[in-house]
Write an enzyme that holds these catalytic residues in place. Sequence first.
Site, mmCIF file in Angstrom:
data_model
loop_
_atom_site.group_PDB
_atom_site.id
_atom_site.type_symbol
_atom_site.label_atom_id
_atom_site.label_comp_id
_atom_site.label_asym_id
_atom_site.label_seq_id
_atom_site.Cartn_x
_atom_site.Cartn_y
_atom_site.Cartn_z
ATOM 1 N N SER A 147 0.830 -1.197 0.000
ATOM 2 C CA SER A 147 0.000 0.000 0.000
ATOM 3 C C SER A 147 0.872 1.257 0.000
ATOM 4 O O SER A 147 1.640 1.471 -0.942
ATOM 5 C CB SER A 147 -0.966 -0.050 1.180
ATOM 6 O OG SER A 147 -1.983 0.903 1.046
ATOM 7 N N ASP A 224 -10.028 -5.567 -3.686
ATOM 8 C CA ASP A 224 -9.463 -4.566 -2.786
ATOM 9 C C ASP A 224 -10.390 -3.339 -2.789
ATOM 10 O O ASP A 224 -10.643 -2.763 -3.853
ATOM 11 C CB ASP A 224 -8.068 -4.190 -3.288
ATOM 12 C CG ASP A 224 -7.287 -3.318 -2.334
ATOM 13 O OD1 ASP A 224 -7.886 -2.420 -1.714
ATOM 14 O OD2 ASP A 224 -6.060 -3.515 -2.228
ATOM 15 N N HIS A 257 -7.272 -6.123 0.500
ATOM 16 C CA HIS A 257 -6.100 -5.316 0.851
ATOM 17 C C HIS A 257 -5.409 -5.802 2.116
ATOM 18 O O HIS A 257 -4.442 -5.204 2.570
ATOM 19 C CB HIS A 257 -6.557 -3.859 1.054
ATOM 20 C CG HIS A 257 -5.481 -2.834 0.951
ATOM 21 N ND1 HIS A 257 -4.864 -2.501 -0.229
ATOM 22 C CD2 HIS A 257 -4.914 -2.030 1.901
ATOM 23 C CE1 HIS A 257 -3.968 -1.552 -0.026
ATOM 24 N NE2 HIS A 257 -3.972 -1.242 1.264
#
Length: 279
Positions: A147, A224, A257
């Site tokens: 991320s 995600d 995620h």
Amino acid sequence: METISEQRCFGGIQGFYRHASTETGGTMKFGVFRPGLGSTAMTPVLYCLAGLTCTEETFAIKAGAQRRASELGLILVTPDTSPRNSGIEDATGDWEFGEGAGFYLDADKAPYASRFRMYSYIAHELPALIAAHFGGATDRCGILGHSMGGHGALTIALRNPDRYRSVSAFAPIVAPSQVPWGQKALPRYLGGDRDAWKAHDSVELIRSGHRFDGEILIDQGEVDPFLANQLRPELLASACREAGQALELRMQPGYDHSYWFIQSFVADHLMHHARLLQA
């Protein structure tokens, strides 16, 4: 440097440490996993950068990477994601900015410029510490991230291709200048000049001629929740195609995620790095 804790782990040692950082002007914490090699030889190092809200413990505890790292003979380094106890009023209370959200850049706007220097900390200060205290090879380094950490891994590798032999990312923020997370953080750290943001945007770096000598590996979950609005991997794929930068972008059906996603594919990433770091 001070040892916080050390534990035996898959034949090696997982430790957490703190030291006084010159770059960030305060105490920084980091984790190191050392494989049980039975040798004093300098060992390949993989820097693992975590995402928003995370600390030096997050990847080390949640990714499940130590077993394979031990088998492959890799040191894993997990830095914190920002300076802490900065004393800056606006640096706390917002999970998308400030402490826990350093974006792996060197801020140049007050009041953040004196403390938020995570780019120089990761690229320069921390590797020297790892080499001096943990036997980490300075000429066999890789970098990965998740991320915000994926953004950091990509931009740091593209800006320093002579320092890193390998780079990969899970669900990276590839174009922070084009998405809400970056548009919130970059002006506060770097000011309103969008040209200054380009040095911390992997899509813009590739468009401006930066290259990584080797293939970039990225895994991205198809479910995600941040995919369409914050991550935008299609922008990186397009930039790499146009520039001739080698990229393997793997869209993973059914994955989100979370660290369950990272656990599912972290072995692939470690093997990708090991092949290049031990060549």
